[in-house]
Design a protein around this motif. Structure first.
Motif, short mmCIF file in Angstrom:
data_model
loop_
_atom_site.label_atom_id
_atom_site.label_comp_id
_atom_site.label_asym_id
_atom_site.label_seq_id
_atom_site.Cartn_x
_atom_site.Cartn_y
_atom_site.Cartn_z
N GLN A 71 0.84 -1.19 0.00
CA GLN A 71 0.00 0.00 0.00
C GLN A 71 0.87 1.25 0.00
N VAL A 74 -1.40 8.38 0.51
CA VAL A 74 -1.99 9.27 -0.49
C VAL A 74 -1.04 10.41 -0.84
N ALA A 103 -14.29 1.25 -3.78
CA ALA A 103 -13.11 1.92 -3.23
C ALA A 103 -12.18 2.42 -4.33
N ARG A 104 -12.23 1.80 -5.51
CA ARG A 104 -11.43 2.31 -6.64
C ARG A 104 -11.82 3.76 -6.94
N THR A 106 -13.68 5.96 -4.89
CA THR A 106 -13.54 6.89 -3.77
C THR A 106 -12.08 7.24 -3.52
N LYS A 107 -11.19 6.26 -3.66
CA LYS A 107 -9.77 6.55 -3.47
C LYS A 107 -9.24 7.44 -4.60
N GLU A 110 -10.03 10.91 -3.63
CA GLU A 110 -9.13 11.34 -2.55
C GLU A 110 -7.75 11.68 -3.11
N VAL A 186 -4.62 2.80 -10.00
CA VAL A 186 -5.56 2.48 -8.92
C VAL A 186 -6.49 1.36 -9.39
N VAL A 211 -6.12 -0.81 -3.79
CA VAL A 211 -7.24 -0.46 -2.90
C VAL A 211 -8.21 -1.64 -2.89
#
Length: 269
Positions: A71, A74, A103-104, A106-107, A110, A186, A211
Motif C-alpha cells: 500500500q 496518499v 473503493a477504486r 472513492t480513493k 481522494e 488504482v 485499494v
C-alpha cells in the motif's frame, strides 16, 4: 476473440458455477440408473459450495494477490497522473451505480484532491457480452467525479476498453506518458498483479496503488469463516478468476511474468 472466449470459458470454469452445475446434473441423475454416482456428485458439490461460502478458503486464495504490491500513502510525493481501472461503476436510470469495488472510485477522488496538479484518467467502456452498451463505465465515472467537485478539465475518460489489456493499451495511446512522469495505477489489490503486468507489457511504467482489499492482512484471514454465504462465494469467484486470468494473460503474451511483482518494476527502471 480473446475477450469473448475469456467471458465464456470463465462462466463455464468458475468453481461456483461448476458446483451449481454439478448439483443440477446430480438432481437429473437421481431419476436414472446412475442415481448412485449422482448422489456422490451432489455431496461433492455441496461440500465445495460449503467451503467456498463459509470457510476461510476464499480469503486464503485472495491473500497472496493482495500482498503482492504494498500500500502507498496518499501524499507520497509529486504525481503527474492517476489512472483508475473500470469495474466498479455503472449507470442505471441516469444515476450512478457502484458495486463492491467502489473503493477504486472513492480513493481516486481522494488522490485527485491530494494532488490537484495531476490528471485523473478513468479507463472503462462496457464488458457486456450479450447486451448492448448504452452507458459506459466512463459515463458513470464522469458523473461521479463532477458530482464530487472535480473540474472537468482534469478528467481524461477512456470509454472503449472491455478488459485489462485494452485498459492499458488504450490509456497509453490516450495520455502519451512522458519519461520521468509519475503515474499511479488504482485498482483492486487482488487485481493489481495482472494489471501491473499488462501495463508494463504495453510500455506504460506505472506505480501500483492498490485499494479495495478483500482480506484484512492479519492471521485471522486463515481461520475466520464467513458469516454470509453470498460474500464468501463472491470473493471466491473473484480470487479464482484472478489466478486463472494471470495464467491466461501470461500464455497469451499479454504479460511478461506469470505473477508480476514490485521487484520486476525495480529492474526495469
Amino acid at each position: 476473440m480473446f475477450f469473448v472466449l475469456s467471458k465464456i470459458l470463465w462462466f463455464l470454469a468458475s468453481p461456483v458455477n461448476l458446483a451449481i452445475g454439478g448439483l443440477v446434473l446430480a438432481s437429473l441423475l437421481a431419476f436414472t440408473r446412475f442415481s448412485g454416482p449422482g448422489r456422490w456428485l451432489g455431496l461433492i458439490c455441496v461440500a465445495v459450495l460449503g467451503l467456498l461460502a463459509f470457510s476461510p478458503l476464499p480469503r486464503i486464495v485472495v491473500r497472496p494477490l493482495e500482498d503482492r504490491f504494498p500500500q502507498q500513502a496518499v501524499n507520497s510525493g509529486k504525481v503527474d497522473g492517476i489512472i483508475v481501472l473500470g469495474g466498479a461503476i455503472g449507470v442505471a436510470r441516469e444515476d450512478i451505480v457502484l458495486n463492491n469495488a467502489a473503493a477504486r472510485m472513492t480513493k481516486a477522488v481522494e488522490l485527485a484532491r491530494a494532488h490537484p496538479e495531476a490528471k485523473l484518467v478513468f479507463t472503462g467502456g462496457g464488458a457486456n457480452l450479450l447486451s448492448p452498451v448504452v452507458k459506459t463505465e466512463a459515463d458513470g465515472a464522469r458523473l461521479l467525479f463532477l458530482g464530487l467537485g472535480l473540474l472537468e478539465n482534469r478528467l481524461v475518460l477512456e470509454d472503449k476498453s472491455r478488459n485489462t489489456v485494452e485498459n492499458a493499451v488504450f490509456t497509453r495511446r490516450l495520455v502519451d506518458p512522458k519519461p520521468g512522469e509519475r503515474w499511479l495505477l488504482v485498482t483492486s489489490a487482488w487485481h493489481m498483479p495482472r494489471a501491473m503486468g499488462v501495463f508494463r507489457k504495453a510500455g506504460f511504467q506505472v506505480e501500483a496503488f492498490p485499494v479495495d482489499f478483500l482480506s484484512a492482512g492479519t492471521p485471522a484471514d486463515y481461520i475466520r469463516p464467513y458469516r454470509k454465504a453470498a460474500r464468501g462465494l463472491d470473493i471466491a469467484d473473484d480470487a479464482f478468476k484472478e489466478w486463472a486470468g494471470l495464467v491466461a494473460y501470461y500464455l497469451a503474451g499479454y504479460t511478461d511474468a506469470l505473477f508480476p511483482g514490485p521487484a520486476q518494476a525495480a529492474t526495469r527502471r
